[in-house]
Design a protein around this motif. Structure first.
Motif, short mmCIF file in Angstrom:
data_model
loop_
_atom_site.label_atom_id
_atom_site.label_comp_id
_atom_site.label_asym_id
_atom_site.label_seq_id
_atom_site.Cartn_x
_atom_site.Cartn_y
_atom_site.Cartn_z
N LEU A 37 16.55 76.77 41.29
CA LEU A 37 15.29 77.23 40.71
C LEU A 37 14.26 77.45 41.81
N ALA A 38 14.24 76.57 42.80
CA ALA A 38 13.30 76.72 43.92
C ALA A 38 13.56 78.01 44.68
N VAL A 39 14.83 78.36 44.86
CA VAL A 39 15.18 79.55 45.64
C VAL A 39 14.96 80.83 44.83
N HIS A 40 15.42 80.85 43.59
CA HIS A 40 15.47 82.10 42.83
C HIS A 40 14.26 82.34 41.94
N ALA A 41 13.54 81.30 41.55
CA ALA A 41 12.36 81.48 40.70
C ALA A 41 11.06 81.25 41.47
N PHE A 42 11.05 80.24 42.34
CA PHE A 42 9.85 79.95 43.13
C PHE A 42 9.90 80.54 44.54
N ILE A 144 21.09 83.22 32.54
CA ILE A 144 21.55 83.88 31.31
C ILE A 144 20.32 84.40 30.56
N PRO A 145 19.96 85.68 30.78
CA PRO A 145 18.83 86.26 30.04
C PRO A 145 19.23 86.56 28.60
N LEU A 146 18.29 86.36 27.69
CA LEU A 146 18.53 86.61 26.27
C LEU A 146 17.65 87.78 25.82
N LYS A 147 18.28 88.79 25.28
CA LYS A 147 17.53 89.93 24.76
C LYS A 147 17.19 89.66 23.31
N TRP A 160 7.50 81.99 31.76
CA TRP A 160 7.75 81.82 33.19
C TRP A 160 7.77 80.34 33.58
N PRO A 161 8.72 79.91 34.44
CA PRO A 161 9.72 80.71 35.15
C PRO A 161 11.01 80.94 34.37
N HIS A 162 11.00 80.66 33.09
CA HIS A 162 12.22 80.79 32.28
C HIS A 162 12.26 82.16 31.62
N ALA A 163 12.04 83.19 32.43
CA ALA A 163 12.03 84.57 31.96
C ALA A 163 12.77 85.44 32.97
N ARG A 164 13.37 86.50 32.48
CA ARG A 164 14.05 87.44 33.38
C ARG A 164 13.00 88.13 34.25
N PRO A 165 13.16 88.11 35.56
CA PRO A 165 12.13 88.68 36.45
C PRO A 165 11.86 90.15 36.17
N PHE A 166 10.57 90.51 36.20
CA PHE A 166 10.08 91.89 36.14
C PHE A 166 10.27 92.56 34.78
N HIS A 167 10.63 91.82 33.76
CA HIS A 167 10.71 92.38 32.41
C HIS A 167 9.43 91.95 31.66
N PHE A 168 8.35 92.68 31.95
CA PHE A 168 7.05 92.30 31.40
C PHE A 168 6.79 92.88 30.02
N ALA A 169 7.19 94.13 29.81
CA ALA A 169 6.90 94.79 28.53
C ALA A 169 7.62 94.12 27.39
N HIS A 170 8.85 93.74 27.62
CA HIS A 170 9.64 93.05 26.59
C HIS A 170 10.33 91.86 27.24
N PRO A 171 9.61 90.75 27.41
CA PRO A 171 10.15 89.60 28.15
C PRO A 171 11.44 89.06 27.53
N GLN A 172 12.32 88.61 28.40
CA GLN A 172 13.59 88.05 27.97
C GLN A 172 13.67 86.57 28.35
#
Length: 218
Positions: A37-42, A144-147, A160-172
């Motif tokens: 999580l530190a590497v990939h989210a923070f 594992i992103p959920l649509k 955040w940080p439990h969201a798929r990065p850069f999907h702002f309009a329809h967060p996953q």
């Protein structure tokens, strides 16, 4: 005598705000690996490389201006400590985020208890999930992103940080930095298809043996 204190002792089942309804079974429960999580989210690694790049650039510019090597390396004495402090702070936040997060997959829904200062519980019945994806990292952990359906839009900042990065309009909503993410993804796929019949074995899931038979609401 000092006693351990659990900030979530109000939960009837860890990670769940209520007892499971009759007929619903817990299949898996887990949390992010704080190191991933530190590497990939923070983005701790990127922060360190950023400050290292600034240090090298500052030193190179000083050398290009004809300064001595001893003078050129002076930025290292203050830029790198700043970078290491920032990385340590972000790592601490990642640790706290992982420690206060519980992901749960049942036979009927995905539940995410997230939030360091203000915990919230996000309840996602399978009827609100249009699909799921899988992103695996080099060490076997992954996201594992959920649509979710359009009508169930959840604010990105809440996730955040439990969201798929850069999907702002329809967060996953995303189960992030899971150990053995491919196993969890397979279980979730079976659960969504209605074919999951047994919880994931204890050795591949943080679910304790005591939780294999969960209490249910009357």
């Amino acid at each position: 005598m000092k006693q351990d204190h659990d900030d979530f002792d109000f939960e009837p089942i860890r990670g769940l705000p209520q007892l499971l309804p009759r007929g619903e079974r817990m299949l898996w429960q887990g949390a992010p690996r704080w190191q991933d999580l530190a590497v990939h989210a923070f983005h701790v690694r990127k922060v360190i490389w950023y400050f290292a790049g600034l240090t090298i650039l500052a030193g190179a510019l000083r050398l290009a201006e004809g300064e001595s090597f001893a003078f050129a390396i002076r930025p290292f004495q203050w830029l790198m400590p700043m970078g290491l402090f920032a990385a340590a702070l972000l790592s601490a936040l990642a640790y706290l985020s992982a420690k206060t997060t519980v992901y749960t997959i049942t036979s009927k829904r995905v539940v995410m208890r997230v939030g360091m200062a203000l915990p919230v519980t996000i309840n996602l019945p399978f009827s609100q999930i249009d699909g799921a994806a899988l992103r695996v990292f080099g060490n076997g952990s992954g996201d594992i992103p959920l649509k979710v359906t359009r009508k169930e839009r959840i604010a990105y900042l809440v996730l955040w940080p439990h969201a798929r990065p850069f999907h702002f309009a329809h967060p996953q909503p995303t189960l992030r930095s899971l150990a053995k993410a491919d196993d969890v993804a397979s279980l979730l796929a079976s659960a969504l298809a209605g074919t999951a019949t047994a919880p994931m074995p204890v050795e591949t899931s943080p679910v304790l043996a005591a939780n294999t038979s969960q209490p249910v609401a009357a």
